[in-house]
Design a protein around this motif. Structure first.
Motif, short mmCIF file in Angstrom:
data_model
loop_
_atom_site.label_atom_id
_atom_site.label_comp_id
_atom_site.label_asym_id
_atom_site.label_seq_id
_atom_site.Cartn_x
_atom_site.Cartn_y
_atom_site.Cartn_z
N PHE A 1 1.28 -0.69 0.11
CA PHE A 1 0.17 0.08 -0.07
C PHE A 1 0.55 1.38 -0.25
O PHE A 1 1.24 1.37 0.22
CB PHE A 1 -0.97 -0.02 1.38
N ASN A 2 -0.05 2.02 -0.29
CA ASN A 2 0.45 3.39 -0.41
C ASN A 2 0.13 4.89 0.73
O ASN A 2 -0.55 4.84 0.67
CB ASN A 2 0.86 4.63 -0.99
N THR A 3 1.02 4.82 1.75
CA THR A 3 0.20 5.75 2.78
C THR A 3 0.16 7.44 2.53
O THR A 3 1.66 8.11 2.00
CB THR A 3 0.98 5.34 4.36
N ALA A 4 -0.50 8.48 2.58
CA ALA A 4 -0.35 9.68 2.23
C ALA A 4 -2.26 9.95 2.34
O ALA A 4 -3.29 9.58 3.09
CB ALA A 4 -0.27 9.55 0.17
N PHE A 5 -1.92 11.77 1.93
CA PHE A 5 -2.95 12.67 2.15
C PHE A 5 -2.61 13.15 0.97
O PHE A 5 -2.16 13.74 0.60
CB PHE A 5 -3.22 13.15 3.46
N THR A 6 -3.94 14.78 1.18
CA THR A 6 -3.77 15.59 0.39
C THR A 6 -4.37 16.73 0.60
O THR A 6 -4.90 16.90 2.48
CB THR A 6 -5.73 15.74 -0.62
N VAL A 7 -3.69 17.99 0.77
CA VAL A 7 -3.34 19.52 1.38
C VAL A 7 -4.03 20.35 0.50
O VAL A 7 -3.86 19.80 -0.72
CB VAL A 7 -2.52 19.43 1.88
N SER A 8 -5.17 21.14 -0.19
CA SER A 8 -4.64 22.54 -0.80
C SER A 8 -3.57 23.22 -0.89
O SER A 8 -2.82 23.20 -0.07
CB SER A 8 -5.90 23.66 -0.28
N ALA A 9 -3.94 23.06 -1.99
CA ALA A 9 -3.16 23.91 -2.69
C ALA A 9 -2.83 25.03 -1.95
O ALA A 9 -1.07 25.09 -1.90
CB ALA A 9 -2.95 24.27 -3.99
N ASN A 10 -3.46 26.10 -1.34
CA ASN A 10 -3.38 27.30 -0.62
C ASN A 10 -2.71 27.01 0.47
O ASN A 10 -2.20 27.56 0.97
CB ASN A 10 -4.68 27.79 -0.46
N ASN A 11 -2.62 26.01 0.66
CA ASN A 11 -1.68 25.22 1.96
C ASN A 11 -0.24 24.48 2.23
O ASN A 11 0.19 23.41 2.87
CB ASN A 11 -3.03 24.31 2.90
N PHE A 12 0.22 24.54 1.29
CA PHE A 12 1.17 23.71 0.64
C PHE A 12 2.14 24.95 -0.02
O PHE A 12 1.35 25.88 -0.50
CB PHE A 12 1.24 22.50 -0.49
N ARG A 13 3.43 24.84 0.59
CA ARG A 13 4.55 25.66 -0.37
C ARG A 13 5.99 25.10 -0.30
O ARG A 13 6.16 23.93 0.95
CB ARG A 13 5.06 26.84 0.50
N TRP A 14 6.32 24.95 -1.86
CA TRP A 14 7.63 24.63 -1.26
C TRP A 14 8.77 25.37 -0.76
O TRP A 14 9.04 26.58 -0.78
CB TRP A 14 8.27 24.22 -3.77
N THR A 15 9.65 25.01 -0.18
CA THR A 15 10.72 25.28 0.63
C THR A 15 12.12 25.33 -0.04
O THR A 15 12.55 26.33 -0.15
CB THR A 15 10.35 25.05 2.02
N GLY A 16 12.62 23.81 -0.69
CA GLY A 16 13.39 24.31 -1.25
C GLY A 16 13.60 24.29 -2.70
O GLY A 16 12.30 25.06 -3.05
N SER A 17 14.32 23.91 -3.11
CA SER A 17 14.60 23.65 -4.96
C SER A 17 13.76 22.23 -5.73
O SER A 17 13.38 21.38 -5.16
CB SER A 17 15.64 23.86 -5.35
N ASN A 18 12.58 22.72 -6.85
CA ASN A 18 12.50 21.88 -7.28
C ASN A 18 13.33 21.34 -8.41
O ASN A 18 12.64 20.38 -9.46
CB ASN A 18 11.19 22.66 -8.41
N ASP A 19 14.06 21.95 -9.00
CA ASP A 19 15.32 21.80 -10.12
C ASP A 19 15.20 19.84 -10.19
O ASP A 19 15.09 19.48 -11.10
CB ASP A 19 16.11 22.20 -9.61
#
Length: 100
Positions: free
Chosen positions: A37-55
């Motif tokens: 199985f894969n354990t995950a969750f969803t979060v609104s895009a408004n409540n998510f932010r990248w803080t590192g590099s996406n490169d």
């Protein structure tokens, strides 16, 4: 809550007090994780932010199925991916906060 991939190049933060994780047992999630199985969750895009590099984020598309898998190209770790510009799907194992 903060999260990151195994090599710490891909980092993110989510602004939620609590998550509700789920286990997906579909054949795709089993293949991606190498587990039952894969354990995950969803979060609104408004409540998510990248803080590192996406490169270092790479994307795999499975032809004919519409499946999209995003992962760190350096360590191979599955990373969050955006769904229809309204939410992010986040693997629960990426959370750095033990209390999360």
């Amino acid at each position: 809550m903060k999260g990151s991939c195994f090599c710490d190049k891909v980092r993110f933060e989510i602004d939620v007090a609590r998550i509700e994780a789920y286990h997906c047992h579909c054949s795709i999630c089993r293949k991606v994780t190498g587990s039952k199985f894969n354990t995950a969750f969803t979060v609104s895009a408004n409540n998510f932010r990248w803080t590192g590099s996406n490169d270092s984020i790479k994307v795999f598309h499975k032809a004919g199925e519409g499946f999209r898998h995003e992962f760190c190209g350096d360590c191979g770790c599955t990373v969050p991916n955006r769904y229809k510009d309204v939410m992010f799907w986040v693997p629960a194992g990426l959370l750095d906060d033990e209390d999360g």
